[in-house]
Design a protein around this motif. Structure first.
Motif, mmCIF file in Angstrom:
data_model
loop_
_atom_site.group_PDB
_atom_site.id
_atom_site.type_symbol
_atom_site.label_atom_id
_atom_site.label_comp_id
_atom_site.label_asym_id
_atom_site.label_seq_id
_atom_site.Cartn_x
_atom_site.Cartn_y
_atom_site.Cartn_z
ATOM 1 N N SER A 11 4.835 5.824 -4.865
ATOM 2 C CA SER A 11 5.038 5.853 -6.320
ATOM 3 C C SER A 11 4.196 6.945 -6.970
ATOM 4 O O SER A 11 4.680 7.667 -7.849
ATOM 5 N N ARG A 12 2.956 7.084 -6.548
ATOM 6 C CA ARG A 12 2.097 8.150 -7.099
ATOM 7 C C ARG A 12 2.680 9.526 -6.803
ATOM 8 O O ARG A 12 2.721 10.401 -7.671
ATOM 9 N N LEU A 40 8.058 13.887 -10.591
ATOM 10 C CA LEU A 40 8.893 13.622 -11.762
ATOM 11 C C LEU A 40 8.167 13.924 -13.074
ATOM 12 O O LEU A 40 8.719 13.679 -14.147
ATOM 13 N N GLU A 41 6.959 14.448 -12.979
ATOM 14 C CA GLU A 41 6.159 14.685 -14.184
ATOM 15 C C GLU A 41 6.954 15.458 -15.231
ATOM 16 O O GLU A 41 7.613 16.445 -14.933
ATOM 17 N N GLY A 42 6.920 14.947 -16.439
ATOM 18 C CA GLY A 42 7.641 15.563 -17.546
ATOM 19 C C GLY A 42 9.053 15.032 -17.730
ATOM 20 O O GLY A 42 9.680 15.294 -18.751
ATOM 21 N N LEU A 43 9.565 14.288 -16.753
ATOM 22 C CA LEU A 43 10.900 13.696 -16.880
ATOM 23 C C LEU A 43 10.762 12.269 -17.411
ATOM 24 O O LEU A 43 9.781 11.591 -17.160
ATOM 25 N N GLU A 44 11.780 11.815 -18.130
ATOM 26 C CA GLU A 44 11.735 10.512 -18.792
ATOM 27 C C GLU A 44 11.589 9.334 -17.834
ATOM 28 O O GLU A 44 11.180 8.257 -18.244
ATOM 29 N N VAL A 45 11.912 9.517 -16.573
ATOM 30 C CA VAL A 45 11.852 8.405 -15.619
ATOM 31 C C VAL A 45 10.538 8.342 -14.846
ATOM 32 O O VAL A 45 10.368 7.483 -13.983
ATOM 33 N N THR A 55 0.823 -1.210 0.000
ATOM 34 C CA THR A 55 0.000 0.000 0.000
ATOM 35 C C THR A 55 0.858 1.261 0.000
ATOM 36 O O THR A 55 0.609 2.198 -0.758
ATOM 37 N N ILE A 56 1.867 1.279 0.853
ATOM 38 C CA ILE A 56 2.749 2.444 0.921
ATOM 39 C C ILE A 56 3.507 2.595 -0.396
ATOM 40 O O ILE A 56 3.704 3.716 -0.877
ATOM 41 N N ASN A 57 3.914 1.478 -1.012
ATOM 42 C CA ASN A 57 4.587 1.540 -2.305
ATOM 43 C C ASN A 57 3.720 2.264 -3.334
ATOM 44 O O ASN A 57 4.218 3.102 -4.091
ATOM 45 N N LEU A 58 2.439 1.949 -3.373
ATOM 46 C CA LEU A 58 1.544 2.621 -4.324
ATOM 47 C C LEU A 58 1.476 4.116 -4.051
ATOM 48 O O LEU A 58 1.574 4.932 -4.973
#
Length: 161
Positions: free
Chosen positions: A36-37, A43-48, A30-33
């Protein structure tokens, strides 16, 4: 046995998560989700952004020029086909490049590009800050304890200990 009929809960605090309440795996997933979000938003807009394994791959290729995809796959727990797709994508984005190994022409070696190195530097700033911000409600000493426990588990799982 059927549970008694009751009015369905309408708020999260009214929910009992049954046997999951005492399972580490539930909380880790749950924490991973959630982490990650949050990281994907930063990181929006970055390739990763979006997906798993790209950040680790980028940093390992930057830190270890000539590293083989099979070793990265092991470290990020990906199978060969998933690792191949990840490398294809990162190569297409101009972040890494592949070369045939001079010792074994069946093996590939990975190298960072100039764009990849610049992105790795950005990532080294964003990721630690995101972690500090996301978990700011947990005191530093407790975070250090959790990191130590999870680091030991990770190292055992990937065969580093």
């Amino acid at each position: 046995m059927t549970k008694p009929t009751a009015k369905p809960p309408t708020r999260p605090q009214d929910i009992d998560i049954d046997v999951l309440e005492d399972t580490l795996s539930f909380y880790i997933r749950t924490i991973n989700l959630a982490v990650s979000r949050d990281l994907d938003q930063r990181l929006e807009g970055l390739e990763v952004a979006k997906g798993t394994g790209k950040i680790t791959t980028l940093l390992l290729v930057d830190d270890y020029p000539g590293i083989r995809p099979s070793l990265i796959a092991h470290m990020i727990m990906r199978d060969r086909s998933a690792m191949g797709r990840l490398i294809d994508q990162m190569e297409h984005q101009g972040l890494i490049r592949r070369e045939v190994s001079p010792e074994d022409n069946r093996a590939q070696e990975l190298y960072i590009t100039e764009a990849g190195a610049a992105l790795a530097e950005k990532i080294r700033e964003i990721v630690p800050q995101q972690s500090r911000d996301f978990f700011s409600f947990i005191p530093q000493d407790e975070q250090a304890l959790v990191i130590d426990i999870l680091r030991r588990a990770y190292r055992r799982i990937v065969g580093m200990s």
